[in-house]
Design a protein around this motif. Structure first.
Motif, short mmCIF file in Angstrom:
data_model
loop_
_atom_site.label_atom_id
_atom_site.label_comp_id
_atom_site.label_asym_id
_atom_site.label_seq_id
_atom_site.Cartn_x
_atom_site.Cartn_y
_atom_site.Cartn_z
N GLN A 262 0.83 -1.21 0.00
CA GLN A 262 0.00 0.00 0.00
C GLN A 262 0.87 1.26 0.00
N GLY B 274 1.40 4.63 -2.65
CA GLY B 274 1.05 5.96 -2.16
C GLY B 274 -0.23 6.00 -1.36
N ALA B 275 -0.65 4.85 -0.86
CA ALA B 275 -1.90 4.78 -0.08
C ALA B 275 -1.65 4.02 1.21
N SER C 235 -2.90 7.04 5.86
CA SER C 235 -2.67 8.24 5.04
C SER C 235 -3.97 8.68 4.38
N HIS D 58 -5.02 8.83 1.35
CA HIS D 58 -5.56 8.06 0.24
C HIS D 58 -5.86 6.60 0.60
N SER D 59 -5.82 6.30 1.88
CA SER D 59 -6.06 4.92 2.32
C SER D 59 -7.48 4.73 2.83
N ASP D 60 -7.98 3.50 2.70
CA ASP D 60 -9.29 3.15 3.26
C ASP D 60 -9.21 2.99 4.77
N PRO E 16 1.84 9.33 2.67
CA PRO E 16 1.27 8.33 1.74
C PRO E 16 2.18 7.14 1.46
N HIS E 17 3.50 7.33 1.60
CA HIS E 17 4.44 6.24 1.34
C HIS E 17 5.06 5.68 2.63
#
Length: 356
Positions: free
Chosen positions: A160, A164-165, A169, A171-173, A187-188
């Protein structure tokens, strides 16, 4: 709110207290964190990870405790080699580590050190740091399952983060934690996770150590003829090694093995018993061990653990600690001191040849 860079979960336990003492002796700020008690009937890694992800209240509580930390050491767990009830063992040794890892990632923690056990590899000839496990008891199964869960989570987090998710972060679920004051997770960002496989750890005040010294002091103490290395080690050396691993300036492997302290199957019996143990011809000892395993298998593996303990006492077990050797992370050996202290604490008469 505390901002100590190190946190130790299970700091009141045998291993955790030694690690916390070592950190403070080295002048490293560290806070103890109480481990929540969990129990589960799940017995596979996939189900355990799903269950861990649902425990948002516990994730939030742990994440709040992690505030300001860079390194988290999980020294919690249930050390009960003779216990047969799987639910509390798996809860403490597999489900809780998963929850801790999830909370650490979603709080942006840099490094998580998880204390496991070399017992996960069973009766292999040489202990190492490969992910291959051969559990032989309910306890070793729960510890092996904990390793599998963490390795699976590590792969997921890295995947993930590469996209970048990263969990936690934007952009993550999976949201950042704690919910009341979410951390900022890049993100990273990928939590660096390292499993430390502790060997047969002895120390002052541990019932296992007292029982070993009592047995070593008796006429029943015996060893197979030969110079067999043993993984019996001291809690001082384990604590020193763990702190070295946590502070290591470089990328850590997923699994590292506690280094050998120079002890042999015979030397630990002499140190703990202050007498020479009976030496059994190696060929006879091997036949006896094989017979013990055969009888145990016929009775549904009922005696696997005690037969394994006898095998370890007679033949010890070698260790591949090449990573620690390569990076000069070998701790000061103190197992002889610990075992001699254990014998003295028994108040038993010593053989004059071993008073020194």
């Amino acid at each position: 709110m505390s901002s100590s860079p190190w946190k130790v979960i299970g700091a009141s336990g045998f291993v955790g207290s030694a690690i916390l003492a070592r950190l403070r002796a080295e002048g490293i700020e560290a806070d103890p964190i109480e481990a929540p008690r969990l129990s589960t009937h799940a017995t596979d890694a996939k189900t355990l990870i799903k269950e861990a992800r649902r425990l948002e209240a516990i994730i939030d509580s742990l994440a709040d405790s992690f505030a300001g930390a860079e390194v988290v050491i999980n020294a919690s767990g249930l050390a009960a080699p003779s216990q047969q009830d799987l639910a509390p063992l798996v809860g403490a040794n597999a489900l809780l580590p998963a929850v801790i890892a999830i909370a650490a990632q979603r709080t942006g923690i840099k490094r998580l050190i998880h204390m496991s056990s070399a017992a996960v590899q069973g009766n292999v000839e040489v202990l190492d740091s490969t992910p291959v496990t051969q559990p032989f008891s309910a306890y070793s199964f729960s510890k092996a399952l904990g390793e599998e869960v963490l390795l699976n989570l590590e792969r997921f987090i890295n995947k993930q983060a590469a996209a970048g998710a990263a969990p936690g972060s934007a952009h993550s679920d999976f949201p950042a934690a704690p919910a009341s004051a979410p951390a900022t997770v890049a993100p990273h960002h990928a939590l660096e996770l390292c499993i430390v496989r502790a060997t047969s750890v002895m120390g002052r005040g541990r019932r296992t150590t007292e029982a070993f010294a009592r047995f070593a002091s008796s006429p029943l103490a015996s060893v197979a003829a030969g110079n067999h290395r043993t993984p019996i080690a001291s809690n001082y050396a384990l604590a020193e090694f763990t702190v070295k691993v946590g502070a290591f300036d470089g990328h850590l492997p997923s699994i590292v093995l506690q280094p050998w302290e120079g002890a042999t199957a015979k030397s630990v019996l002499v140190d703990a018993g202050r007498r020479l143990p009976l030496q059994i011809p190696a060929s006879i000892a091997r036949v006896a061990v094989a017979a013990g395993y055969a009888i145990s298998e016929a009775l549904g593996d009922r005696f696997q653990a005690p037969v394994r303990r006898i095998e370890l006492m007679w033949f010890g077990q070698d260790q591949d600690d090449s990573w620690a050797q390569e990076h000069q992370l070998i701790p000061t050996p103190r197992v002889s001191e610990v075992l001699r202290d254990a014998h003295t604490a028994l108040g038993k008469k010593q053989d004059a040849r071993f008073i020194s």
